[in-house]
Design a protein around this motif. Structure first.
Motif, PDB file in Angstrom:
ATOM      1  N   GLY A 290       0.803  -1.218   0.000  1.00 37.63           N
ATOM      2  CA  GLY A 290       0.000   0.000   0.000  1.00 37.63           C
ATOM      3  C   GLY A 290       0.837   1.268   0.000  1.00 37.63           C
ATOM      4  N   ASP A 291       0.156   2.404   0.074  1.00 42.18           N
ATOM      5  CA  ASP A 291       0.782   3.724  -0.026  1.00 42.18           C
ATOM      6  C   ASP A 291       1.878   3.906   1.035  1.00 42.18           C
ATOM      7  N   VAL A 292       3.108   4.118   0.578  1.00 43.30           N
ATOM      8  CA  VAL A 292       4.236   4.282   1.495  1.00 43.30           C
ATOM      9  C   VAL A 292       4.349   5.730   1.964  1.00 43.30           C
ATOM     10  N   GLN A 293       4.180   6.665   1.065  1.00 46.31           N
ATOM     11  CA  GLN A 293       4.214   8.109   1.360  1.00 46.31           C
ATOM     12  C   GLN A 293       5.427   8.533   2.177  1.00 46.31           C
ATOM     13  N   GLY A 294       6.586   8.039   1.769  1.00 44.50           N
ATOM     14  CA  GLY A 294       7.814   8.488   2.419  1.00 44.50           C
ATOM     15  C   GLY A 294       8.104   7.852   3.756  1.00 44.50           C
ATOM     16  N   CYS A 295       7.350   6.854   4.158  1.00 40.05           N
ATOM     17  CA  CYS A 295       7.572   6.177   5.441  1.00 40.05           C
ATOM     18  C   CYS A 295       8.585   5.050   5.237  1.00 40.05           C
ATOM     19  N   TYR A 296       9.814   5.429   5.018  1.00 41.59           N
ATOM     20  CA  TYR A 296      10.877   4.495   4.665  1.00 41.59           C
ATOM     21  C   TYR A 296      11.123   3.464   5.759  1.00 41.59           C
ATOM     22  N   ASP A 297      11.189   3.897   6.997  1.00 41.52           N
ATOM     23  CA  ASP A 297      11.492   2.973   8.094  1.00 41.52           C
ATOM     24  C   ASP A 297      10.403   1.915   8.240  1.00 41.52           C
ATOM     25  N   SER A 298       9.164   2.319   8.098  1.00 39.14           N
ATOM     26  CA  SER A 298       8.057   1.366   8.173  1.00 39.14           C
ATOM     27  C   SER A 298       8.136   0.359   7.036  1.00 39.14           C
ATOM     28  N   LEU A 299       8.514   0.830   5.844  1.00 42.53           N
ATOM     29  CA  LEU A 299       8.669  -0.068   4.709  1.00 42.53           C
ATOM     30  C   LEU A 299       9.751  -1.108   4.987  1.00 42.53           C
ATOM     31  N   GLN A 300      10.870  -0.673   5.544  1.00 48.43           N
ATOM     32  CA  GLN A 300      11.953  -1.615   5.827  1.00 48.43           C
ATOM     33  C   GLN A 300      11.524  -2.655   6.853  1.00 48.43           C
ATOM     34  N   ARG A 301      10.789  -2.252   7.856  1.00 52.06           N
ATOM     35  CA  ARG A 301      10.311  -3.217   8.854  1.00 52.06           C
ATOM     36  C   ARG A 301       9.339  -4.214   8.231  1.00 52.06           C
ATOM     37  N   LEU A 302       8.491  -3.727   7.322  1.00 48.17           N
ATOM     38  CA  LEU A 302       7.557  -4.620   6.644  1.00 48.17           C
ATOM     39  C   LEU A 302       8.310  -5.623   5.775  1.00 48.17           C
ATOM     40  N   LEU A 303       9.340  -5.170   5.087  1.00 47.00           N
ATOM     41  CA  LEU A 303      10.113  -6.069   4.228  1.00 47.00           C
ATOM     42  C   LEU A 303      10.851  -7.123   5.052  1.00 47.00           C
ATOM     43  N   GLU A 304      11.285  -6.741   6.250  1.00 44.37           N
ATOM     44  CA  GLU A 304      11.887  -7.732   7.148  1.00 44.37           C
ATOM     45  C   GLU A 304      10.852  -8.770   7.563  1.00 44.37           C
ATOM     46  N   LYS A 305       9.647  -8.311   7.808  1.00 46.38           N
ATOM     47  CA  LYS A 305       8.587  -9.219   8.261  1.00 46.38           C
ATOM     48  C   LYS A 305       8.224 -10.243   7.184  1.00 46.38           C
ATOM     49  N   ILE A 306       8.225  -9.807   5.931  1.00 45.90           N
ATOM     50  CA  ILE A 306       7.873 -10.751   4.855  1.00 45.90           C
ATOM     51  C   ILE A 306       9.097 -11.487   4.318  1.00 45.90           C
ATOM     52  N   GLN A 307      10.265 -11.179   4.912  1.00 47.23           N
ATOM     53  CA  GLN A 307      11.532 -11.807   4.511  1.00 47.23           C
ATOM     54  C   GLN A 307      11.793 -11.616   3.010  1.00 47.23           C
ATOM     55  N   PHE A 308      11.639 -10.377   2.588  1.00 48.78           N
ATOM     56  CA  PHE A 308      11.813 -10.034   1.180  1.00 48.78           C
ATOM     57  C   PHE A 308      13.242 -10.265   0.727  1.00 48.78           C
ATOM     58  N   SER A 309      13.373 -10.920  -0.418  1.00 44.25           N
ATOM     59  CA  SER A 309      14.673 -11.134  -1.050  1.00 44.25           C
ATOM     60  C   SER A 309      14.631 -10.545  -2.456  1.00 44.25           C
ATOM     61  N   PRO A 310      15.398  -9.495  -2.735  1.00 48.84           N
ATOM     62  CA  PRO A 310      15.364  -8.888  -4.071  1.00 48.84           C
ATOM     63  C   PRO A 310      15.862  -9.830  -5.160  1.00 48.84           C
TER      64      PRO A 310
ATOM     65  N   LEU B 263      -5.430  -1.349  -0.448  1.00 46.50           N
ATOM     66  CA  LEU B 263      -4.267  -1.573   0.413  1.00 46.50           C
ATOM     67  C   LEU B 263      -3.754  -0.342   1.143  1.00 46.50           C
ATOM     68  N   ASP B 264      -4.414   0.806   1.012  1.00 43.68           N
ATOM     69  CA  ASP B 264      -3.942   1.987   1.750  1.00 43.68           C
ATOM     70  C   ASP B 264      -4.494   1.913   3.168  1.00 43.68           C
ATOM     71  N   THR B 265      -3.667   1.493   4.106  1.00 45.63           N
ATOM     72  CA  THR B 265      -4.106   1.364   5.501  1.00 45.63           C
ATOM     73  C   THR B 265      -3.527   2.457   6.392  1.00 45.63           C
ATOM     74  N   GLY B 266      -3.209   3.603   5.793  1.00 48.62           N
ATOM     75  CA  GLY B 266      -2.917   4.819   6.557  1.00 48.62           C
ATOM     76  C   GLY B 266      -1.627   4.809   7.339  1.00 48.62           C
ATOM     77  N   CYS B 267      -0.561   4.265   6.763  1.00 47.68           N
ATOM     78  CA  CYS B 267       0.723   4.260   7.472  1.00 47.68           C
ATOM     79  C   CYS B 267       1.142   5.672   7.876  1.00 47.68           C
ATOM     80  N   VAL B 268       0.988   6.601   6.954  1.00 47.46           N
ATOM     81  CA  VAL B 268       1.453   7.960   7.219  1.00 47.46           C
ATOM     82  C   VAL B 268       0.660   8.634   8.329  1.00 47.46           C
ATOM     83  N   TRP B 269      -0.514   8.087   8.656  1.00 47.59           N
ATOM     84  CA  TRP B 269      -1.334   8.608   9.754  1.00 47.59           C
ATOM     85  C   TRP B 269      -1.103   7.824  11.049  1.00 47.59           C
ATOM     86  N   GLY B 270      -0.034   7.026  11.067  1.00 45.75           N
ATOM     87  CA  GLY B 270       0.293   6.287  12.271  1.00 45.75           C
ATOM     88  C   GLY B 270      -0.439   4.975  12.421  1.00 45.75           C
TER      89      GLY B 270
END
Length: 275
Positions: free
Chosen positions: A7-27, A244-251
């Motif tokens: 969903g919409d990241v809107q510049g929330c880089y740290d949250s994105l990185q934590r999510l990618l760790e959770k899904i065990q993303f492998s580029p 999928l926009d669950t409002g990350c930027v709104w906390g």
């Protein structure tokens, strides 16, 4: 290989990185689909876009309204947003804007049985038409006269689709449908671009506007439509659409769903505001 839509990241880089760790993303093995609005209200828009661009073929992005607005700010069509000043002062600005300009408006994967657009697909369009109209506006967005095109395509009218629409009016509707749409008028399917609150899933006939995907005259799309843009709607999943926009930027949360397979498992990361 796992394929996730996010969903919409809107510049929330740290949250994105934590999510990618959770899904065990492998580029090397997986792919991320971003529903647009990579930038704006969060504090790390520059870092977010540089990271996603750097993923290469491991990521796929459709543009959102905030991404288009950033491009318009770059060309001086819109005033600069305070939250994007760092991006617009960056030495990487030209390179990243050029990359954004060449991202898709609409993506289709018939093998997976899904398609993706930031706000959705106009209820009056077939899949074939949506693909055609997305390509129409990608040409000027990627062209040599992008600045003038952007000057002309901002606005709320026309809000009712007609194949007879021409030039900038035609492109304005197409852009709004893919980037800004939430509600449409019950009677004729025209877009209401001012409403943005939580939809009332009421009985037919009891409201003048309904979510675009619930309009009774909507053309059937033979693929699941993945979209974002509507944080007050949040996560929504029915037979044909997934929001999928669950409002990350709104906390609230940043959300991913896995697209390869039939279950569409949901993974979310709780977000710190603007993180």
């Amino acid at each position: 290989m796992a394929i996730y839509a996010i969903g919409d990241v809107q510049g929330c880089y740290d949250s994105l990185q934590r999510l990618l760790e959770k899904i065990q993303f492998s580029p090397e093995n997986d792919q991320l689909w971003f529903v647009g609005d990579l930038v704006n209200r969060g504090t790390k828009s520059l870092k977010t876009v540089r990271f996603i661009k750097g993923l290469g073929d491991a990521s796929l992005t459709v543009l959102g309204n905030h991404d288009i607005s950033l491009i318009a700010m770059h060309y001086g069509v819109l005033p600069k947003s305070p939250s994007l000043k760092k991006f617009l002062k960056s030495k990487h600005r030209e390179e990243l804007i050029e990359w954004l300009r060449h991202q898709k408006v609409f993506h289709v994967d018939k093998k997976l049985g899904v398609c993706m657009a930031h706000a959705g697909i106009s209820p009056q369009w077939t899949l074939k038409e949506a693909k055609k109209y997305a390509k129409e506006i990608q040409v000027p967005l990627r062209g040599d006269d992008t600045k003038e095109w952007l000057r002309q395509v901002y606005g709320n009218k026309p809000n009712l689709w007609s194949e007879d629409l021409q030039s900038y009016e035609r492109h304005r509707y197409i852009l709004n449908a893919f980037m800004r749409m939430r509600y449409c008028n019950v009677k004729d399917g025209s877009l209401d671009l001012k409403l943005n609150g939580v939809p009332k899933m009421t009985k037919p006939g009891s409201t003048k506007q309904v979510p675009w995907f619930l309009w009774k005259g909507r053309k059937q799309i033979p693929l699941r439509i993945i979209f974002g843009h509507w944080s007050s709607l949040g996560y929504y999943h029915d037979d044909n659409v997934t929001s999928l926009d669950t409002g990350c930027v709104w906390g609230r949360q940043l959300t991913a769903v896995r697209l390869d397979g039939d279950a569409y498992p949901l993974i979310s990361e709780t977000c710190g505001n603007l993180s």
